[in-house]
Design an enzyme around this catalytic site. Structure first.
Site, PDB file in Angstrom:
ATOM      1  N   HIS A 160      76.880 136.112 104.034  1.00 11.00           N
ATOM      2  CA  HIS A 160      77.911 137.055 103.853  1.00 11.00           C
ATOM      3  C   HIS A 160      77.568 137.642 102.769  1.00 11.00           C
ATOM      4  O   HIS A 160      78.317 138.624 101.992  1.00 11.00           O
ATOM      5  CB  HIS A 160      78.588 136.362 103.827  1.00 11.00           C
ATOM      6  N   SER A 193      59.686 130.829 130.361  1.00 13.89           N
ATOM      7  CA  SER A 193      61.078 129.944 129.718  1.00 13.89           C
ATOM      8  C   SER A 193      62.258 131.057 129.542  1.00 13.89           C
ATOM      9  O   SER A 193      61.501 132.330 129.317  1.00 13.89           O
ATOM     10  CB  SER A 193      61.362 129.414 128.737  1.00 13.89           C
ATOM     11  N   ASP A 251      77.437 141.531 106.340  1.00 14.75           N
ATOM     12  CA  ASP A 251      79.737 141.965 107.113  1.00 14.75           C
ATOM     13  C   ASP A 251      79.376 141.485 108.637  1.00 14.75           C
ATOM     14  O   ASP A 251      78.669 141.592 109.427  1.00 14.75           O
ATOM     15  CB  ASP A 251      80.373 143.406 106.765  1.00 14.75           C
ATOM     16  N   ASP A 274      61.550 120.760 117.360  1.00 21.17           N
ATOM     17  CA  ASP A 274      61.679 119.203 117.532  1.00 21.17           C
ATOM     18  C   ASP A 274      60.158 118.958 117.988  1.00 21.17           C
ATOM     19  O   ASP A 274      59.847 118.740 119.064  1.00 21.17           O
ATOM     20  CB  ASP A 274      62.672 118.943 118.308  1.00 21.17           C
TER      21      ASP A 274
END
Length: 524
Positions: A494, A336, A498, A387
């Site tokens: 953050h 994949s 940066d 999932d």
């Protein structure tokens, strides 16, 4: 040896003191007897070891402080051997079987199935010197073929459980045996044996699993048992009073009910359903993760060259003989796009190792004066969001930097199989340094992924789509060609990362995916 000789010498001296005390008054002050006979009685050997050993719930890592007892494999009075399974627990990461450290007889279970057990606390007592007596070793419920009823007794079943002769002929022997058992027989803890999928079905249908008679091996509760129990329960609930006939359903268009039928259905009803264990895990993890200040960076990546390379490699894998190559990658028959993306992220981490680090806030001031620090990690352990029938799980591919594309694909396939079966281990779910979430396999184009705790960055991959674009071939700039484009959405912490650093790292990943032949120059 020294203590043995000293012990015998002291015992001999005290025997002499006791003899003198009985024969000569005041012999307690004899020079050879500095200790009085009354004090000598207090001397004794070391305290014997306790026969009943409390087994502590071991720490399974990742800061987990409690686990849910899913099922017990033993009962009080049962004989266990060393390393035999005691129970199955569900942590915030995965389900684990806890084995016995001792051989002996189970004396006490501290928790019932479904309760939360604390890490480091006793959860079962085992008598290492005891033997299971005849009464303890008897099964808690006798087999059906050995159950004898008195002449005046007969099994009483509700009317809803009466089965027509035609239906009895179609039932399997297991179902007939289950229906012929006495309804009021006592149930042991083995009646609650079930897989996580069956327990999820119980929660969905609001069924107490301890009330269900298991017809599987060792009394294990199966999905068929749950469905049969719900059918009987609904039939009994409908018997006391005949309900008025419901109005005929309104015709639907395209599978959706009309607004008029929705309004005629009555007032709004709300049903309270508890969270599953996986949902509780996600609730706690995401609550902690959202305390991290996020920022989002999105980019558009051209997959055209990767599509061609993947197509060529899959042809090679299809025509190659089975079993050729490394044994760990022999089962890979089709690639994949995800292994290429994971490898590209790992290559970018060599240039920007801050994205592979974690933040240590050090709130207690242990070793750093309470100041936050960055902890860099050498291995690229990339988590992959999946999932599964149990919900969102994030198993980890370890040491991606030392793996090639086939090795990554093989490990990814193994983790996906375990995730679908609900058999991921804590080791499969722990140690991640950065995460990749492939929402594009479902159909999303853009997303804003949430940074996982103890990580500083996450990549969300959208779906690939065909778009028209101008050719980049010299002399054909005005020509419109078809391109396969995919959107990459990055989120980062953050506090330490940066925007410029993340943008440069994203450009490295983009360049490798758009020119996948570059990976050949960096093979290890």
């Amino acid at each position: 040896m020294f203590w043995s000789h000293s012990y015998r010498a002291v015992r001999q001296q005290w025997r002499v003191c006791k003899t003198l005390a009985r024969r000569v008054p005041g012999a307690s002050h004899y020079p050879l007897c500095p200790i009085s006979p009354s004090m000598a009685r207090a001397f004794h050997a070391a305290r014997p070891l306790l026969a009943v050993k409390p087994v502590l719930l071991a720490d399974i890592g990742e800061g987990i402080v409690e686990c849910e007892i899913i099922q017990w494999f033993v009962e009080p009075g049962a004989r266990v051997e060393e390393f035999s399974p005691l129970c199955e627990v569900q942590s915030d990461k995965a389900s684990v079987e806890i084995t016995s450290r001792f051989a002996g007889v189970v004396k006490k279970l501290y928790y019932e199935a479904g309760e939360m057990a604390k890490v480091g606390k006793p959860f079962v007592d085992i008598d290492i010197e005891g033997d299971a007596n005849e009464q303890d070793t008897k099964p808690s419920t006798p087999p059906v073929h050995q159950t004898e009823l008195a002449p005046t007794q007969a099994p009483v079943r509700p009317a809803a459980e009466e089965t027509a002769p035609a239906q009895v002929a179609s039932l399997t022997a297991r179902e007939v045996a289950a229906q012929s058992e006495p309804a009021g027989r006592p149930k042991g803890k083995h009646a609650t044996l079930a897989t996580p999928a069956v327990r999820h079905l119980c929660k969905t249908l609001n069924v107490d699993i301890s009330e269900v008679e298991g017809t599987g091996k060792d009394g294990r509760v199966l999905k068929e048992d749950i469905q049969r129990f719900v059918a009987r329960r609904d039939a009994r609930a409908a018997e006391p009073a005949a309900q008025p006939e419901a109005p005929a359903p309104q015709p639907t268009v395209g599978g959706f009910g009309s607004p008029e039928s929705a309004l005629a259905a009555g007032p709004q009803q709300e049903t309270r359903v508890p969270l599953t264990r996986t949902q509780e895990m996600m609730f706690k993890t995401m609550t902690r993760s959202l305390s991290i200040p996020h920022f989002l960076y999105a980019d558009e990546v051209d997959f055209t060259s990767l599509v061609e390379l993947r197509s060529r490699l899959n042809k090679v894998l299809t025509t190659s003989s089975p079993g050729s190559g490394d044994a760990s990658t022999a089962e890979v028959t089709k690639l994949s796009y995800l292994p290429f993306i994971i490898k590209a992220v790992s290559m970018a981490l060599y240039k920007y190792p801050i994205l592979n680090a974690r933040v240590d806030v050090d709130p207690n001031g242990n070793g750093n004066g309470g100041k936050p620090t960055l902890i860099y990690r050498s291995h690229h352990n990339i988590g992959v969001a999946m999932d599964t029938p149990q919900g969102l799980l994030v198993p980890v591919i370890k040491n991606v930097g030392a793996r090639n594309i086939l090795s990554i694909a093989s490990e990814l396939s193994r983790l996906q199989s375990l995730a679908r079966a609900g058999r991921l281990t804590p080791d499969d779910m722990s140690g991640g340094t950065i995460t990749v979430s492939n929402i594009g396999s479902i159909g999303g184009t853009y997303l804003s992924p949430v940074v996982v705790e103890r990580e500083v960055a996450i990549l969300g991959v959208g779906r690939m789509r065909d778009v028209p674009a101008f050719s980049d071939v010299p002399g054909e700039e005005d020509k419109v060609v078809r391109r396969q484009v995919c959107n990459f959405s990055w989120s980062a912490d953050h506090r330490v990362v940066d925007g410029a650093t993340l943008a440069r790292a994203a450009q490295v990943v983009r360049a490798i995916v758009e020119e996948p032949d570059v990976m050949v120059m960096h093979l290890r």
